[in-house]
Design an enzyme around this catalytic site. Structure first.
Site, PDB file in Angstrom:
ATOM      1  CE1 TYR A  52      -4.317   0.637  -0.328  1.00 59.96           C
ATOM      2  CE2 TYR A  52      -4.316  -1.555   0.627  1.00 59.96           C
ATOM      3  CZ  TYR A  52      -4.965  -0.550  -0.066  1.00 59.96           C
ATOM      4  OH  TYR A  52      -6.242  -0.730  -0.512  1.00 59.96           O
ATOM      5  CB  THR A  75      -4.155   3.904 -21.975  1.00 63.18           C
ATOM      6  OG1 THR A  75      -3.829   4.010 -23.358  1.00 63.18           O
ATOM      7  CG2 THR A  75      -5.659   4.106 -21.792  1.00 63.18           C
ATOM      8  CG  ASP A  85      -7.866  10.322 -23.857  1.00 60.34           C
ATOM      9  OD1 ASP A  85      -6.807   9.664 -23.909  1.00 60.34           O
ATOM     10  OD2 ASP A  85      -8.974   9.818 -23.568  1.00 60.34           O
ATOM     11  NE  ARG A  89      -5.788  -3.649 -19.464  1.00 59.36           N
ATOM     12  CZ  ARG A  89      -5.824  -3.740 -20.792  1.00 59.36           C
ATOM     13  NH1 ARG A  89      -5.015  -4.551 -21.434  1.00 59.36           N
ATOM     14  NH2 ARG A  89      -6.677  -3.018 -21.477  1.00 59.36           N
ATOM     15  CE  LYS A 136      -6.342   2.105 -25.083  1.00 62.08           C
ATOM     16  NZ  LYS A 136      -7.473   3.053 -25.232  1.00 62.08           N
ATOM     17  CD  GLU A 178      -4.967   4.924   0.870  1.00 63.06           C
ATOM     18  OE1 GLU A 178      -4.977   5.653   1.876  1.00 63.06           O
ATOM     19  OE2 GLU A 178      -5.911   4.173   0.559  1.00 63.06           O
TER      20      GLU A 178
END
Ligand code: PLP
Length: 419
Positions: free
Chosen positions: A52, A224, A198, A233, A227, A54
């Site tokens: 974790y 992203t 984008d 991903r 691609k 955060e």
């Protein structure tokens, strides 16, 4: 805890083996897909999935961040250098979430966002009806001219003047030409809107210089990472200095909890790969391949939206062939050619039964295919269309597709041997 997957869950192992075999034995033409390197795959499957983190480097809400801080800092440095941006955020779990975070930073709920309509090549997350982005924001859509395939900037400016959006979104999921980000940026400025660009599909082409970068002309850039950029991903945001804090806050704590540190480490690896002469050659070849594939398809009587391509993507308009997009996409899949059915700008057909098929060259170029193979791929596609109801012919074409795949093997880390 140490039992290998193969022994612990043979059912799942077998499915992964079959998927690896499928990806190896099929001509993958979905333009948003690729094959990642062994190095990216290794980082994705690392122990960072246990952690974790955060917060951001130096400001975390959990202890034990000696390594994660370094990992995220390296990813950020590489992103900033590669895209020549002021600031980066690498925590978005996906492209859609990166966009939602950007809206969160730039607009208040109920304010207006304006993006390319989904049936005209835009993305769901650009404010399309069924997306949460249109429920939280008032969404106005612009279109691309279906005849010329160009953006009609006078019309877009008129629409922007009428609706006064807070954010104008540029970029697309199904657009085969160069996008003039500079003009879009000027329109945004003239109406006092933020410009969010984008580049999910084309970010790999942008870093390689084969598509102009929106970074100088946009307040925020989203992408992203999986691609054409060929990473794990995920999503990523880049922005001007003044917006850095707002963007970071919008991602965490605005929208997400803990970042996927294993993905961020893999993204850092992918960004290192993308910062190389080899990657530039790759991106150039992606475009060269797409051009030859487009020309070869047109020679076979296919109609293409805009009559060709300048990037990695081709939109086949099947209205002259009288074959529904879904029917061709499914027949191609049986012939080991993976594509997706897609709407054609200006075609009133429903998105679930459209008249188009969308293809692209990022994945097959990673396999090493070049211009010569594009002619073969075009001819295989054409033969499937000609034999759309002939399963025997389709199965024969599938054998030829497999043969082509065997000449351009996927990297060995994709092959899980059968015991
Ligand atoms: C693919 C894509 C996205 C969404 O990415 P996900 O990671 O699937 O959420 C966003 N915008 C555009 C333009 C895309 O093509």
């Amino acid at each position: 805890m140490i039992t290998p997957l193969e022994q612990y869950d043979p059912q799942m192992f077998e499915l992964l083996r079959q998927e690896a075999a499928r990806q190896s034995g099929c001509i993958r033409l979905i333009p948003s897909e690729n094959y990642v390197s062994k190095a990216v795959m290794a980082a994705t499957g690392s122990c960072l999935t246990n952690k974790y983190a955060e917060g951001y480097p130096g400001k975390r809400y959990y202890e034990g961040q000696q390594i994660t801080d370094l990992v995220e800092s390296i990813a950020l440095e590489r992103a900033i250098k590669l895209f020549k941006a002021d600031h980066a955020n690498v925590q978005s779990h996906s492209g859609a979430v990166a966009n939602l975070a950007a809206y969160g930073a730039l607009a208040s709920p109920g304010e207006t966002i304006m993006g390319l309509a989904l049936p005209y090549g835009g993305h769901l997350s650009h404010g399309w009806k069924v997306s949460a982005t249109s429920k939280f924001y008032n969404s106005v859509s612009y279109e691309v001219n279906p005849e010329t395939g160009k953006f009609d900037f006078d019309k877009i400016e008129e629409l922007a003047k009428k609706h006064r959006p807070k954010v104008i979104i540029t970029g697309a999921s199904a657009y085969p030409r160069i996008i003039d980000f500079k003009t879009f940026g000027e329109i945004a400025k003239s109406v006092g809107a933020y410009h969010l660009s984008d580049i999910a599909h084309i970010s790999g082409l942008v870093v390689a210089g084969v598509h102009p970068s929106p970074v100088p002309y946009a307040d925020v850039v989203s992408t992203t990472t999986h691609k054409t950029l060929r990473g794990p991903r995920g999503g990523m945001l880049l922005c001007k200095k003044e917006l850095a804090e707002a963007i970071d806050k919008a991602v965490f704590p605005g929208l997400q909890g803990g970042p996927h540190m294993h993905t961020i480490s893999a993204l850092a690896v992918a960004l290192k790969e993308a910062d190389s002469p080899e990657f530039i050659s790759y991106a150039k070849q992606v475009v060269k391949n797409a051009k030859v594939l487009a020309e070869s398809l047109m020679e076979k009587g296919f109609k293409l939206f805009t009559g060709g391509t300048d990037n990695h993507l081709i939109l086949i308009d099947l209205r002259n062939k009288n074959i529904p997009g879904k029917k061709l996409a499914k027949a191609l899949d049986r012939a080991r050619i993976e594509t997706n059915y897609n709407t054609i700008p200006g075609d009133p057909a429903k998105p679930f039964n459209p008249n188009g098929v969308r293809i692209g060259t990022p994945a097959i170029t990673t396999r090493g295919m070049k211009e010569e193979q594009m002619k073969i791929v075009a001819s295989l596609i054409s033969r499937v269309a000609e034999n759309i109801d002939n399963e025997e012919a389709i199965s024969q074409i599938g054998k030829e597709a497999l043969l082509l795949c065997s000449e351009f093997p996927v990297p060995e880390h994709f092959i899980i041997p059968k015991k």
